[in-house]
Design an enzyme around this catalytic site. Structure first.
Site, PDB file in Angstrom:
ATOM      1  N   GLY A 107      15.475  25.549  13.926  1.00 62.31           N
ATOM      2  CA  GLY A 107      14.890  26.836  13.564  1.00 62.31           C
ATOM      3  C   GLY A 107      15.231  27.885  14.594  1.00 62.31           C
ATOM      4  O   GLY A 107      15.122  27.621  15.790  1.00 62.31           O
ATOM      5  N   ASN A 156       5.703  21.097  11.867  1.00 62.06           N
ATOM      6  CA  ASN A 156       6.954  21.020  11.121  1.00 62.06           C
ATOM      7  C   ASN A 156       6.624  20.417   9.766  1.00 62.06           C
ATOM      8  O   ASN A 156       6.072  19.317   9.695  1.00 62.06           O
ATOM      9  CB  ASN A 156       7.955  20.149  11.883  1.00 62.06           C
ATOM     10  CG  ASN A 156       9.258  19.912  11.118  1.00 62.06           C
ATOM     11  OD1 ASN A 156       9.912  18.905  11.315  1.00 62.06           O
ATOM     12  ND2 ASN A 156       9.633  20.827  10.251  1.00 62.06           N
ATOM     13  N   GLY A 157       6.988  21.147   8.699  1.00 61.34           N
ATOM     14  CA  GLY A 157       6.703  20.669   7.346  1.00 61.34           C
ATOM     15  C   GLY A 157       6.023  21.760   6.552  1.00 61.34           C
ATOM     16  O   GLY A 157       5.790  22.858   7.071  1.00 61.34           O
ATOM     17  N   TYR A 169      22.118  16.355   6.601  1.00 57.47           N
ATOM     18  CA  TYR A 169      22.484  17.660   7.135  1.00 57.47           C
ATOM     19  C   TYR A 169      21.701  18.104   8.353  1.00 57.47           C
ATOM     20  O   TYR A 169      22.271  18.633   9.307  1.00 57.47           O
ATOM     21  CB  TYR A 169      22.306  18.718   6.030  1.00 57.47           C
ATOM     22  CG  TYR A 169      22.388  20.154   6.511  1.00 57.47           C
ATOM     23  CD1 TYR A 169      23.625  20.752   6.731  1.00 57.47           C
ATOM     24  CD2 TYR A 169      21.242  20.907   6.753  1.00 57.47           C
ATOM     25  CE1 TYR A 169      23.714  22.065   7.185  1.00 57.47           C
ATOM     26  CE2 TYR A 169      21.318  22.218   7.206  1.00 57.47           C
ATOM     27  CZ  TYR A 169      22.557  22.794   7.412  1.00 57.47           C
ATOM     28  OH  TYR A 169      22.648  24.084   7.862  1.00 57.47           O
ATOM     29  N   CYS A 213      11.670  23.330  11.140  1.00 57.02           N
ATOM     30  CA  CYS A 213      11.057  23.673  12.417  1.00 57.02           C
ATOM     31  C   CYS A 213      11.255  22.498  13.350  1.00 57.02           C
ATOM     32  O   CYS A 213      11.515  21.377  12.921  1.00 57.02           O
ATOM     33  CB  CYS A 213       9.550  23.918  12.268  1.00 57.02           C
ATOM     34  SG  CYS A 213       9.148  25.343  11.259  1.00 57.02           S
TER      35      CYS A 213
END
Ligand code: SF4
Length: 486
Positions: free
Chosen positions: A28, A102-103, A245, A2
């Site tokens: 996302g 986020n997470g 990545y 996210c």
């Protein structure tokens, strides 16, 4: 997977948040949302799809106020439903709050059960909603204390931006697993922005100030910006996959340039696994910087042997297997002029299931490559992530059940080699110039201090090593939403 964004003190807060989310779209693509505040009331809009589709101009115009937070989402907990889209926004006894996360929380299910037993009603399956409920029931008075109080109960990875009627609050979990950073508008030094990655700052003419420190809470309100460290100190464990990545190459995370880190991964890969070959090509786009590093170190020419279509999503983060298979063919095309009769080194950042690599090797051979040597700029991916990156289950990860020779045989390459775990960690630490001792720690007190340099001890690399920094609490009950909006 996210991206979060927040801004305080701008008359076009919603517009700038829209642009910020657009620049974070790689984090996302399933849903997007913005919540604003005019100092009195919150305004929210969320939708499924890309930022550009979710926010037509007339929709942004309805988001009033000079404080805003936004979110782009790929579902890692909760599923791909509008009701799980963020930011989550609620009214509670003390006012309103919106949260973008986020997470992944590792104890969300256990906390949710306890909350439900005492009467809480959940609207979504998102683990973020647990945080909202905990804020609502906190006995603290000030909202930042309520947020801190709630977060002392949760475990896992979180980089959060929260919006109240009159403040913006940003928090990074004590391990700092997901990135989060502070910027300021060049045209208005009183206008602070918070984002998952600094790569979104240029688009809104903001400059990077510094990373939010692991375990730090940053509050921006009409008094200005201030920070606190309400949690027990923990060893920083930044997700190394961000460098391999996930993050955009023009981002700098905790002092490390993602682009330079990837080039160093490629250099180290060339040191560890050289090949007698004619040309080095990348699997675009995320594999390109590592390929440049590999080519530079091995003194082989770097060529564009695969062309990526930019009109389809990244296959790794498409949620359904059927789309993923379709996507490989849509995404990449070989350049025969580069490949014909050549011994080709192809550099990629990871092998997940092996199906994509197998198709790439087949594609390169069909285009005339004489030999195909696959080189991977990270170690064999053997373990799932519980902290917010969507990796398959262990049984789907080819390296969890196959050795190097078997994977090489499956993907039909002439040779296959991975970067070592030590090589990966050291390549990234070398990028920062950091040392090897992660024990020293001090809290940042001003905005001008940089976060301490990363060391070899500063990373989570559990998806390669199985060394999980935070315990994951498996839960027997697999929830499904029984109430579905249509
Ligand atoms: S398990 Fe892997 S993807 Fe997940 S946080 Fe750790 S390094 Fe990142």
């Amino acid at each position: 997977m996210c991206g979060v964004f927040g801004i305080f003190g701008h008359s076009e807060a919603a517009n700038l948040t829209y642009l910020g989310l657009h620049a974070l779209q790689h984090r996302g693509q399933e849903s997007a949302g913005i919540v604003t505040s005019d100092g009195d009331q919150l305004y929210a809009h969320r939708g499924m799809g890309h930022v550009i589709d979710v926010f037509p101009t007339d929709q942004i115009d309805k988001l009033k106020g000079n404080i805003a937070i936004g979110h782009v989402r790929y579902s890692t907990a909760g599923g791909s439903l509008l009701k799980n889209a963020q930011p989550l926004a609620v009214d509670y006894a003390r006012g309103s709050i919106a949260v973008a996360h986020n997470g992944n929380l590792t104890n969300a299910e256990a906390l949710r059960e306890k909350l439900e037993e005492r009467g809480s009603i959940f609207q979504s399956l998102s683990d973020t909603e647990v945080i909202v409920h905990l804020v609502a029931i906190s006995t603290q008075r000030a909202v930042e204390d309520r947020v801190a109080d709630a977060l002392t109960l949760v475990q896992g990875a979180y980089s959060l931006v929260c919006l109240t009627e009159q403040s913006l609050i940003a928090v990074r979990d004590p391990h700092g697993i997901r990135p989060l950073c502070i910027g300021v508008l060049r045209t208005d030094p009183a206008c602070y922005v918070i984002a998952s990655e600094a790569s979104c700052f240029e688009l809104i003419d903001a400059k990077f100030v510094r990373d939010v420190e692991p375990g730090e809470m940053v509050i921006v309100d009409r008094r200005g910006i201030r920070s606190s460290h309400p949690f027990t100190h923990a060893r920083p464990r930044l997700c190394i996959f961000e460098f391999v990545y996930f993050a955009r190459p023009d981002s700098v995370i905790d002092g490390v340039s993602v682009y330079e880190a990837r080039k160093n991964l490629g250099r180290r890969l060339a040191d560890e696994h050289p090949v007698d070959a004619d040309v080095v090509i990348a699997v675009p786009d995320s594999g390109v910087p590592a390929t440049i590093g590999y080519a530079e170190r091995s003194k082989l020419p770097f060529e564009v042997g695969l062309v990526r279509s930019h009109y389809v999503g990244r296959t790794f983060i498409e949620p359904q297997q059927s789309i993923r298979h379709f996507g490989v063919k849509l995404k990449l095309a070989p350049v025969a002029a580069v490949l014909e009769g050549k011994r080709v080194v192809v550099v990629d950042d990871s092998i997940v299931r092996g199906t994509t690599s197998r198709k790439i090797v087949k594609m390169l051979r069909a285009a005339g490559a004489r030999e195909v040597h696959m080189r991977i700029s990270s170690p064999p991916n053997q373990w799932p992530c519980y902290y917010g990156i969507d990796t398959p289950t262990r049984s789907e990860l080819i390296a969890s059940s196959h050795n190097l020779a078997e994977i090489n045989q499956y993907i039909t390459s002439d040779t296959l080699q991975y970067l070592s775990l030590d090589g990966m960690v050291n390549a990234i630490v070398k990028t920062t110039g950091g040392g090897s001792n992660g024990s020293s720690h001090r809290h940042l007190t001003t905005l001008n201090e940089p976060v301490p340099a990363l060391t070899t001890e500063s990373f989570c690399h559990a998806c390669w090593s199985g060394d999980y920094p935070i315990e994951f609490i498996p839960h027997p009950r697999h929830r499904q939403m029984r109430l579905l909006d249509t």
